[in-house]
Design a protein around this motif. Sequence first.
Motif, PDB file in Angstrom:
ATOM      1  N   SER A  59      65.346  16.295  46.981  1.00 47.56           N
ATOM      2  CA  SER A  59      64.900  17.656  46.659  1.00 47.56           C
ATOM      3  C   SER A  59      65.217  18.017  45.214  1.00 47.56           C
ATOM      4  O   SER A  59      64.382  18.591  44.513  1.00 47.56           O
ATOM      5  N   LEU A  60      66.421  17.681  44.787  1.00 49.35           N
ATOM      6  CA  LEU A  60      66.799  17.982  43.401  1.00 49.35           C
ATOM      7  C   LEU A  60      65.926  17.228  42.401  1.00 49.35           C
ATOM      8  O   LEU A  60      65.532  17.786  41.376  1.00 49.35           O
ATOM      9  N   SER A  61      65.632  15.964  42.670  1.00 43.96           N
ATOM     10  CA  SER A  61      64.803  15.217  41.732  1.00 43.96           C
ATOM     11  C   SER A  61      63.381  15.758  41.691  1.00 43.96           C
ATOM     12  O   SER A  61      62.774  15.823  40.616  1.00 43.96           O
ATOM     13  N   MET A  62      62.849  16.185  42.839  1.00 43.36           N
ATOM     14  CA  MET A  62      61.512  16.779  42.820  1.00 43.36           C
ATOM     15  C   MET A  62      61.500  18.076  42.031  1.00 43.36           C
ATOM     16  O   MET A  62      60.570  18.334  41.263  1.00 43.36           O
ATOM     17  N   ILE A  63      62.529  18.900  42.187  1.00 40.79           N
ATOM     18  CA  ILE A  63      62.594  20.163  41.457  1.00 40.79           C
ATOM     19  C   ILE A  63      62.717  19.922  39.961  1.00 40.79           C
ATOM     20  O   ILE A  63      62.016  20.535  39.154  1.00 40.79           O
ATOM     21  N   VAL A  64      63.592  19.011  39.578  1.00 38.87           N
ATOM     22  CA  VAL A  64      63.818  18.741  38.146  1.00 38.87           C
ATOM     23  C   VAL A  64      62.564  18.164  37.498  1.00 38.87           C
ATOM     24  O   VAL A  64      62.124  18.633  36.438  1.00 38.87           O
ATOM     25  N   PHE A  65      61.970  17.145  38.117  1.00 39.64           N
ATOM     26  CA  PHE A  65      60.809  16.513  37.491  1.00 39.64           C
ATOM     27  C   PHE A  65      59.577  17.409  37.533  1.00 39.64           C
ATOM     28  O   PHE A  65      58.747  17.365  36.624  1.00 39.64           O
ATOM     29  N   ALA A  66      59.436  18.247  38.556  1.00 39.50           N
ATOM     30  CA  ALA A  66      58.341  19.213  38.564  1.00 39.50           C
ATOM     31  C   ALA A  66      58.551  20.250  37.457  1.00 39.50           C
ATOM     32  O   ALA A  66      57.590  20.676  36.811  1.00 39.50           O
ATOM     33  N   GLY A  67      59.795  20.626  37.219  1.00 37.57           N
ATOM     34  CA  GLY A  67      60.095  21.533  36.108  1.00 37.57           C
ATOM     35  C   GLY A  67      59.736  20.917  34.771  1.00 37.57           C
ATOM     36  O   GLY A  67      59.224  21.596  33.874  1.00 37.57           O
ATOM     37  N   VAL A  68      59.992  19.623  34.627  1.00 31.35           N
ATOM     38  CA  VAL A  68      59.613  18.930  33.394  1.00 31.35           C
ATOM     39  C   VAL A  68      58.104  18.949  33.217  1.00 31.35           C
ATOM     40  O   VAL A  68      57.602  19.172  32.113  1.00 31.35           O
ATOM     41  N   PHE A  69      57.360  18.721  34.303  1.00 35.69           N
ATOM     42  CA  PHE A  69      55.900  18.808  34.230  1.00 35.69           C
ATOM     43  C   PHE A  69      55.465  20.194  33.759  1.00 35.69           C
ATOM     44  O   PHE A  69      54.585  20.326  32.903  1.00 35.69           O
ATOM     45  N   ILE A  70      56.053  21.229  34.299  1.00 35.39           N
ATOM     46  CA  ILE A  70      55.667  22.595  33.943  1.00 35.39           C
ATOM     47  C   ILE A  70      55.993  22.882  32.484  1.00 35.39           C
ATOM     48  O   ILE A  70      55.167  23.433  31.747  1.00 35.39           O
ATOM     49  N   VAL A  71      57.181  22.512  32.041  1.00 33.64           N
ATOM     50  CA  VAL A  71      57.580  22.767  30.655  1.00 33.64           C
ATOM     51  C   VAL A  71      56.675  22.018  29.688  1.00 33.64           C
ATOM     52  O   VAL A  71      56.224  22.574  28.682  1.00 33.64           O
ATOM     53  N   ARG A  72      56.384  20.759  29.971  1.00 34.68           N
ATOM     54  CA  ARG A  72      55.501  19.992  29.082  1.00 34.68           C
ATOM     55  C   ARG A  72      54.090  20.566  29.074  1.00 34.68           C
ATOM     56  O   ARG A  72      53.419  20.567  28.032  1.00 34.68           O
ATOM     57  N   GLY A  73      53.621  21.038  30.222  1.00 36.54           N
ATOM     58  CA  GLY A  73      52.293  21.644  30.271  1.00 36.54           C
ATOM     59  C   GLY A  73      52.220  22.923  29.457  1.00 36.54           C
ATOM     60  O   GLY A  73      51.251  23.145  28.731  1.00 36.54           O
ATOM     61  N   VAL A  74      53.239  23.759  29.551  1.00 42.94           N
ATOM     62  CA  VAL A  74      53.265  25.005  28.784  1.00 42.94           C
ATOM     63  C   VAL A  74      53.370  24.705  27.299  1.00 42.94           C
ATOM     64  O   VAL A  74      52.707  25.343  26.474  1.00 42.94           O
ATOM     65  N   ARG A  75      54.209  23.724  26.944  1.00 42.44           N
ATOM     66  CA  ARG A  75      54.345  23.359  25.530  1.00 42.44           C
ATOM     67  C   ARG A  75      53.042  22.826  24.955  1.00 42.44           C
ATOM     68  O   ARG A  75      52.682  23.146  23.827  1.00 42.44           O
ATOM     69  N   SER A  76      52.323  22.022  25.729  1.00 45.77           N
ATOM     70  CA  SER A  76      51.047  21.490  25.222  1.00 45.77           C
ATOM     71  C   SER A  76      49.987  22.595  25.181  1.00 45.77           C
ATOM     72  O   SER A  76      49.082  22.550  24.356  1.00 45.77           O
ATOM     73  N   LEU A  77      50.107  23.580  26.070  1.00 42.58           N
ATOM     74  CA  LEU A  77      49.157  24.695  26.072  1.00 42.58           C
ATOM     75  C   LEU A  77      49.295  25.512  24.793  1.00 42.58           C
ATOM     76  O   LEU A  77      48.298  25.961  24.225  1.00 42.58           O
ATOM     77  N   PHE A  78      50.520  25.695  24.326  1.00 43.13           N
ATOM     78  CA  PHE A  78      50.760  26.470  23.111  1.00 43.13           C
ATOM     79  C   PHE A  78      50.788  25.603  21.861  1.00 43.13           C
ATOM     80  O   PHE A  78      51.054  26.104  20.781  1.00 43.13           O
TER      81      PHE A  78
END
Length: 60
Positions: free
Chosen positions: A39-58
């Motif tokens: 569960s922790l690894s899914m949360i952490v790596f999904a958070g990384v996906f979200i952060v990278r997506g937001v960074r690439s969006l901006f």
Amino acid sequence: MDKFLVTLGGVLGGYALVKTPVDGTVLTSLEPVLDLVGSLSMIVFAGVFIVRGVRSLFGK
């Protein structure tokens, strides 16, 4: 592309840890630990996906 595959592998690995059936094996006592780590690894790596997506969006 390498970072994408590593992050995707982390999410899939976490999902595999959570969904692995360990009933009737030697690992039965470790089931809560496997669920927590998965569960922790899914949360952490999904958070990384979200952060990278937001960074690439901006554009950063």
